[in-house]
Structure formats: structure tokens, C-alpha cells
Enzyme design. Structure first.
Site, mmCIF file in Angstrom:
data_model
loop_
_atom_site.group_PDB
_atom_site.id
_atom_site.type_symbol
_atom_site.label_atom_id
_atom_site.label_comp_id
_atom_site.label_asym_id
_atom_site.label_seq_id
_atom_site.Cartn_x
_atom_site.Cartn_y
_atom_site.Cartn_z
ATOM 1 N N ASP A 167 41.450 48.336 48.526
ATOM 2 C CA ASP A 167 41.424 49.082 49.789
ATOM 3 C C ASP A 167 42.765 49.785 49.988
ATOM 4 O O ASP A 167 43.704 49.596 49.213
ATOM 5 C CB ASP A 167 41.125 48.119 50.950
ATOM 6 C CG ASP A 167 40.508 48.839 52.148
ATOM 7 O OD1 ASP A 167 40.421 50.077 52.134
ATOM 8 O OD2 ASP A 167 40.120 48.139 53.105
ATOM 9 N N HIS A 307 29.812 54.566 50.974
ATOM 10 C CA HIS A 307 30.674 54.353 52.151
ATOM 11 C C HIS A 307 31.794 55.392 52.250
ATOM 12 O O HIS A 307 32.028 55.955 53.322
ATOM 13 C CB HIS A 307 31.247 52.933 52.093
ATOM 14 C CG HIS A 307 32.266 52.640 53.138
ATOM 15 N ND1 HIS A 307 32.011 52.774 54.493
ATOM 16 C CD2 HIS A 307 33.559 52.218 53.044
ATOM 17 C CE1 HIS A 307 33.097 52.443 55.176
ATOM 18 N NE2 HIS A 307 34.054 52.108 54.330
HETATM 19 FE FE1 N7H Z 1 35.919 51.470 54.890
HETATM 20 N N1 N7H Z 1 34.729 48.253 51.502
HETATM 21 O O1 N7H Z 1 35.268 47.322 51.000
HETATM 22 O O2 N7H Z 1 33.625 48.602 51.116
HETATM 23 N N2 N7H Z 1 36.409 51.268 52.925
HETATM 24 N N3 N7H Z 1 35.356 49.516 54.946
HETATM 25 N N4 N7H Z 1 35.600 51.630 56.902
HETATM 26 N N5 N7H Z 1 36.609 53.371 54.870
HETATM 27 C C1 N7H Z 1 37.057 52.206 52.173
HETATM 28 O O3 N7H Z 1 39.558 54.706 49.889
HETATM 29 C C2 N7H Z 1 35.219 48.650 53.887
HETATM 30 C C3 N7H Z 1 35.230 50.631 57.737
HETATM 31 C C4 N7H Z 1 36.591 54.265 55.934
HETATM 32 O O4 N7H Z 1 39.252 58.888 52.590
HETATM 33 C C5 N7H Z 1 37.226 51.711 50.834
HETATM 34 O O5 N7H Z 1 41.164 53.509 50.726
HETATM 35 C C6 N7H Z 1 34.840 47.344 54.397
HETATM 36 C C7 N7H Z 1 34.990 51.148 59.066
HETATM 37 C C8 N7H Z 1 37.233 55.512 55.551
HETATM 38 O O6 N7H Z 1 37.810 58.780 50.989
HETATM 39 C C9 N7H Z 1 36.661 50.460 50.796
HETATM 40 C C10 N7H Z 1 34.790 47.450 55.768
HETATM 41 C C11 N7H Z 1 35.239 52.509 59.005
HETATM 42 C C12 N7H Z 1 37.632 55.342 54.233
HETATM 43 C C13 N7H Z 1 36.125 50.175 52.117
HETATM 44 C C14 N7H Z 1 35.107 48.818 56.103
HETATM 45 C C15 N7H Z 1 35.657 52.785 57.635
HETATM 46 C C16 N7H Z 1 37.237 53.993 53.838
HETATM 47 C C17 N7H Z 1 37.892 52.447 49.676
HETATM 48 C C18 N7H Z 1 34.470 46.428 56.819
HETATM 49 C C19 N7H Z 1 35.152 53.558 60.073
HETATM 50 C C20 N7H Z 1 38.366 56.356 53.384
HETATM 51 C C21 N7H Z 1 39.405 52.346 49.755
HETATM 52 C C22 N7H Z 1 34.488 45.138 56.609
HETATM 53 C C23 N7H Z 1 34.286 53.525 61.076
HETATM 54 C C24 N7H Z 1 37.452 57.422 52.851
HETATM 55 C C25 N7H Z 1 40.102 53.627 50.142
HETATM 56 C C26 N7H Z 1 38.241 58.463 52.077
HETATM 57 C C27 N7H Z 1 37.480 53.458 52.591
HETATM 58 C C28 N7H Z 1 35.378 49.040 52.523
HETATM 59 C C29 N7H Z 1 35.109 49.305 57.389
HETATM 60 C C30 N7H Z 1 36.049 54.033 57.170
HETATM 61 C C31 N7H Z 1 36.640 49.591 49.548
HETATM 62 C C32 N7H Z 1 34.546 46.090 53.609
HETATM 63 C C33 N7H Z 1 34.524 50.343 60.281
HETATM 64 C C34 N7H Z 1 37.426 56.733 56.434
#
Ligand code: N7H
Length: 442
Positions: A167, A307
């Protein structure tokens, strides 16, 4: 340029320590608290420039943010003009499609929380020492309502969230602040993240400048259940083992492999070297090189519902990215590692998840938009791709997700249960350091 010594450090660069404590409080005695805010908390508030200064090593970083009821308790009557902040997260839970608020941490229900202190350090002992110091200074002027102790995962899992994915790779770069963004970072006007800066066109009180709204969510992750789902629904293709098919499904749900490598650049197998290279691991647009639009029918390299694609569609909406739906994420895992018993029974018995932190100048354009209008909206992106399989919420009902199978893009998968359970949260305002000194503590 931005006054980085006035912007609290967690907003633009993140406190980035292995341990973090979220201490939620209410203000019992406003005048007593204000005096201590000035004498005892203000000197500890960590600025952006302090975090960026590598010559001084901070033992424990501290940030502080207030809810609407917290500002009211301090006698602040100015309207920050963010209606979601004003109403609080509990009143708006339905907008997020949580399955009601039955799973919410009881202390997040209502508007009792006045503020949150974020403490970050290398050890829990340091956090406890810092907290003890604050509590003895603050005495009865505040009361603890709830605390969440969060920590980076151990060993090789450090930097990875509980499902196992790296992350903290992609955060927007604020124009004029970060001189050389990594390839693929969105470059956004400062006012998209910081109140009162260029790009924030809402009328605000002058003291709110260089603050940011903090959307906090405690998101439980059902890790053994998620892993069982991946095993049961492994993508089948000639030459793929069960394990590879299961890993591929997980990677396509996220849009990245566990190493962080984007599936758009490495569609069939993980590429850990790519995942680790921050000049390459974000260097894609979902369009072919030279194109400013993504192909709106081809999900071979990355599902439209992934996602990271739902929450930042890049060239799906056309380049350069001009939408105002970027947030800076600063979350950290909480809870213990999966035990052998939980893994073998495919059942969570101890809570773990993500202490989600998102900063923006406008919650309705930022966190809530990403959750509600993109992740939870089956129609979003190219006419209908289903839910975001990671965070998409449907009030607890089954969620249809399209495009996950690269060999049969018309196939859809129905997720019968959620792998992320909202335990609720609150909306806060993280003020500038001068606002703490000159407005909130007087
Ligand atoms: Fe997410 N995951 O493990 O699957 N997220 N996220 N997220 N997320 C991202 O690119 C995860 C949540 C965004 O710029 C990565 O830095 C999990 C919420 C956004 O390309 C991974 C949870 C919201 C991005 C996860 C969670 C977002 C992003 C890749 C909750 C907004 C960047 C790492 C438990 C409402 C997109 C990275 C971009 C990336 C996961 C929550 C949003 C692995 C497990 C609630 C904007």
C-alpha cells in the site's frame, strides 16, 4: 509556495512510522483545554517541514484534528462550508452504503467525538509515553472516548495491508510542493487537498487556510474469508496452477499484485522488481502509450472494476487528469496477524483491518465521492462494470463484479459477502498550526 512549516505533517507527506495511535477525545472543559492546547500540544504538533527534515529524527510525531462538534465546543461558530463535515459521518453513513450502523464501533455513533490526536513513532512504548505526558498535562480538560492502536505489519509484510498487498504507492502530488513527482502520480492543485489554496473555490473562514479535512474510517478486513474466496474462484487458464489463478484473481480485484506491481503493466504474473521500483510501479495510465483515452472495451490487462481503477480512473476519463476527486491516503493497518486457527478455519476471530485516513479539501468531492459515486456504483466506468470488489459496498447485499476473468470478460462474479466491514468513523478538520495557535487555542 506553500508554507510547509504551517501545514500539519500527516496531510501531505504522512507521518510514516511503524506504530500509530488514534486517540479520540471529547472536550470536557473548553477553557482549560484551550490553555493546554497552546502550552502543551501546540509545541508538539509536527509540521510538514519537520517531517521532511532528515537531519532531525523525531521520536514521536503528533497531529491533531477536530470534528464539527469539537469546533463548536471550542466556541468556533464559523462555517467551514463542508456539509459532510458539518453533519458528521454517522449522519451520512447511508451515503456510504454501509450495511446500517450495526457494525459501527459504538463510540463512532453520533457526534460525541470532538477530536482526534494522531501519534506516530517506532515503538508502542514511545506512543504510550507521549500519551501519558499529554494526559497528565491535559488532566480533566479532555476525556478519552476511544483509541485505536495501529501498526505496520511485521517483517516482509511491512508496508502491506492485511490482504497482503503493498500500500501507499500512489498518492497525488500537490502542484508546487513536490518538485519531481514519480511517473504516474497525479499532479493536483494544492487546493484539492488544502483548504483555501488555489483550486479550492469554496468560501471559508480565513483561519481555515492550509487545513485539510480528514476522513477517518475503521475498516475491518476479513482476511481468511477473502483468501478462501480467492481460492474458491481461482481464474482458470491453460498453464495456470490453482495458486496462480487465485493470485491472479486477487491481483485483478485490486489492480496490483501483492508486490505492488500494476496488473496493467504485468497482466499475468507478479513482477516484484516492478512493484519495488517507485519510478515504474505507478507509471501507467490504463491507456496504450501515446493515447490519451483508455480502450473502453478491453479489460485484458486490468478490469474496469479493479479497486485502483474505480478510485482513480486515470485515462479512462481522459488525460491529463482534470477531475477533482483525488485524496491523500495515510492509512495504516491495525490488529494482529492471521493466526493458524483462523487460516485453517477460514474464519476471522480477532479483528484486524485498515485505519483508513484520507485528506482532501472537500469531503463530497474526495472520500465520499470515491466511495459512493465510483466504488459503490455498479454503472461507473464505461457503462457498467459492477462494484469495486475490494471496498464497494451494497448495504451488505451481494455485489456483482464484471471483468475479473481476462479470458471471459462478459463473465460476472457475485460476491455474496463483504471482505471489508465498515466499523464507522468520523470526519475531522486538521487545521494549520497557526490556526491552532491563533484561533483554536484562544
Ligand atoms: Fe484503497 N487494498 O489492499 O486492496 N488501496 N484500500 N481505498 N485506494 C489501494 O496504489 C485497500 C480504500 C484508494 O492512485 C491499493 O498506493 C484496502 C478506501 C485510492 O492509483 C491497495 C482498503 C478508499 C487508491 C488498496 C482500502 C480507497 C487506493 C494500492 C480498506 C476511498 C490509489 C496501493 C480496508 C474511498 C489509486 C497504492 C491510484 C489504492 C487496498 C480502502 C481509495 C492495495 C484493503 C475506503 C484512491
Amino acid at each position: 509556495g506553500l508554507n510547509l512549516s504551517d501545514v500539519q505533517g500527516d496531510i501531505l507527506v504522512g507521518m510514516k512510522k511503524n506504530k500509530e495511535l488514534f486517540f479520540f477525545f471529547d472536550i470536557a472543559d473548553a477553557s482549560g483545554f484551550k490553555a493546554k492546547l497552546k502550552s502543551d500540544i501546540l509545541p508538539l504538533v509536527t509540521s510538514t517541514s519537520q517531517l521532511l527534515d532528515t537531519s532531525t529524527q523525531l521520536v514521536t510525531a503528533l497531529n491533531i484534528a477536530f470534528s464539527q462538534t469539537g469546533l463548536a465546543a471550542l466556541g468556533i461558530t464559523d462555517n467551514l462550508n463542508d456539509f459532510l463535515f458539518t453533519q458528521g459521518q454517522f449522519a451520512n453513513a447511508a451515503n456510504l452504503s454501509d450495511p446500517g450502523t450495526g457494525n459501527w464501533v459504538p463510540q463512532f455513533k453520533g457526534t460525541n467525538i470532538h477530536g482526534v490526536i494522531l501519534l506516530a513513532s517506532d515503538t508502542v512504548d514511545n506512543l504510550n509515553a507521549a500519551l501519558a505526558g499529554l494526559q497528565s498535562a491535559l488532566g480533566n480538560s479532555i476525556q478519552e472516548i476511544y483509541s485505536l492502536q495501529a501498526a505496520a505489519r511485521p517483517g516482509a509484510e511491512q508496508g502491506h495491508e492485511h490482504f497482503g498487498f503493498m500500500d501507499g504507492i500512489s498518492n497525488p502530488s500537490v502542484d508546487g510542493f513536490q518538485l519531481s513527482p514519480h511517473p504516474g502520480q497525479a499532479v493536483v492543485p494544492p487546493g484539492e487537498i488544502l483548504v483555501g489554496e488555489m483550486g479550492d473555490n469554496v468560501t471559508r473562514p480565513a483561519w481555515a487556510k492550509d487545513g485539510s479535512f480528514l476522513a477517518f474510517r475503521q475498516l475491518q478486513q476479513l482476511v481468511p474469508e477473502f483468501n478462501k474466496f480467492l481460492a474458491d474462484n481461482a481464474i482458470k487458464a491453460p498453464g495456470l496452477t490453482e495458486q496462480q489463478g487465485s493470485d491472479l484473481l486477487g491481483a485483478r480485484m485490486v489492480g496490483r499484485w501483492k508486490s505492488g506491481a500494476p496488473v496493467f503493466l504485468s497482466p499475468l504474473v507478479d513482477n516484484p522488481a516492478l512493484g519495488a521500483d517507485n519510478n515504474q510501479n505507478n507509471n501507467f495510465t490504463f491507456a496504450e502509450p501515446g493515447q490519451t483515452r483508455s480502450n473502453a472495451t478491453d479489460q485484458t490487462k486490468c478490469p474496469f472494476s479493479a479497486h485502483i481503477r474505480k478510485t482513480r480512473p486515470r485515462a479512462d476519463l481522459g488525460l491529463p487528469e482534470t477531475n477533482n476527486h483525488h485524496i491523500v491516503r495515510g492509512g495504516i493497518p491495525y490488529g494482529p496477524e492471521v493466526t493458524p486457527d483462523e487460516a485453517s478455519s477460514n474464519t476471522t476471530t480477532t479483528e484486524r483491518g485498515l485505519a483508513f485516513v484520507g485528506y482532501q479539501s472537500n469531503i463530497n468531492n474526495g472520500f465520499q465521492f470515491l466511495q459512493k459515486t465510483w466504488a459503490n456504483n455498479p454503472k461507473f466506468l464505461h457503462g457498467g462494470v459492477g462494484f469495486d470488489p475490494i471496498i464497494g459496498a451494497n448495504q451488505g447485499n451481494p455485489r456483482v463484479v464484471n471483468g475479473l476473468d481476462p479470458n471471459d470478460q462478459s463473465a460476472s462474479l457475485t460476491l455474496m459477502t463483504d471482505f471489508i466491514v465498515s466499523r464507522g468513523g468520523e470526519y475531522f478538520f486538521s487545521p494549520s498550526i497557526s490556526a491552532i495557535a491563533n484561533t483554536l487555542s484562544v
